[in-house]
Scaffold this motif. Structure first.
Motif, short mmCIF file in Angstrom:
data_model
loop_
_atom_site.label_atom_id
_atom_site.label_comp_id
_atom_site.label_asym_id
_atom_site.label_seq_id
_atom_site.Cartn_x
_atom_site.Cartn_y
_atom_site.Cartn_z
N ARG A 257 0.83 -1.21 0.00
CA ARG A 257 0.00 0.00 0.00
C ARG A 257 0.86 1.25 0.00
O ARG A 257 0.53 2.24 -0.66
N ARG A 258 1.98 1.19 0.71
CA ARG A 258 2.89 2.34 0.73
C ARG A 258 3.53 2.56 -0.64
O ARG A 258 3.66 3.70 -1.10
N ARG A 261 0.93 4.18 -3.01
CA ARG A 261 0.13 5.24 -2.41
C ARG A 261 -0.29 6.31 -3.41
O ARG A 261 -1.26 7.05 -3.18
#
Length: 279
Positions: A257-258, A261
């Protein structure tokens, strides 16, 4: 003995803390759960360190394989082919024999990160020798994943970096490497899961557990031999590995997810566990 007392005595036994003697009879479910969970500490140790060191080696090997220089590209291709083309269990066996027999024969071998001599007997123990094998094995598989991701980096991203005046290390660090990780991360997550599962093979390898400080399968096999009932300890070990897999998926999902982003949540590639039936 209460279950709480059993946990206090055996929860850290695999790392040398707590009761030294294993239970001999009248085995309780709490003893089996506690000791097998204690052994899982070593599985986490093998998997976490092999994954950490293997990540950096895999990145270097992937870059070497994508090089236009034959002298740089070919060794990387041979390394990947060697460790991906042979079974992990055979690699355990060959490395153990090399660590044992080469010093006895007076042959010294420099592996860059360590030199095999008569003074490196510690390499024959599981905490070191098995870790080296897992580290090299996962680096080869991960390098192939990262190499494929490198080849999939959009040319438009590279052209945009050139337009901004980025070159060399700055372009790799800020454009190529993050894009490579984003594209290869789902496949790398599956490699990480399989690596932690592969740590169970350490018990069957030639690398011995030092002072009965074994992994989860070491204690599961101990209870199976003593009780003549493998249908309790082995499912307990399996449940521990399932829980460990869920933790890996959660942690790697956060990293994924990072990395993504900047992409809309609906367009992000979700991580799915796809087990390797053959290795």
């Amino acid at each position: 003995m209460s279950c709480l007392q059993t946990i206090q005595d055996y929860a850290l036994r695999s790392v040398g803390i707590g009761e030294r003697l294993l239970p001999r009879s009248d085995f309780t479910l709490c003893e089996q759960v506690t000791l097998i969970g204690s052994g899982l500490i070593w599985n986490v140790y093998f998997g976490a360190l092999a994954l950490l060191f293997g990540f950096f080696l895999a990145t270097a090997v992937a870059l070497a394989r994508s090089s236009h220089l034959w002298a740089v590209r070919k060794p990387a291709e041979w390394f990947i082919f060697l460790f991906r083309g042979s079974p992990l269990f055979i690699q355990f066996f060959l490395f153990y024999e090399a660590f044992v027999l080469l010093p006895k024969s007076g042959i010294e071998l420099n592996l860059l990160f360590v030199e095999i001599t008569a003074d490196t007997r510690w390499l024959t123990r599981a905490w070191a020798g098995a870790l080296i094998v897992l580290f090299l094995n996962t680096a080869a598989y991960s390098a192939e994943i990262f190499y494929g991701a490198l080849r999939s980096v959009p040319k438009g991203d590279i052209e945009a970096a050139d337009a901004y005046g980025l070159s060399g290390w700055a372009k790799f660090r800020r454009v190529v490497w993050p894009t490579m990780l984003r594209l290869g991360w789902p496949a790398y997550t599956n490699e990480a899961i399989f690596l932690f599962h592969a740590t169970a093979l350490v018990y069957f390898s030639g690398f011995p557990a030092w002072q009965q400080k074994g992994d989860a399968l070491y204690y599961a096999n101990y209870f199976a031999d003593k009780t003549f009932n493998p249908f309790v300890p082995y499912p307990i070990a399996a449940v521990y590995f399932i829980l460990l897999t869920l933790v890996i998926i959660f942690v790697f999902g956060l990293i994924n997810r990072r990395l993504n982003r900047h992409i809309a949540p609906t367009a992000r590639q979700r991580i799915r566990f796809r087990p390797n039936l053959l290795r």
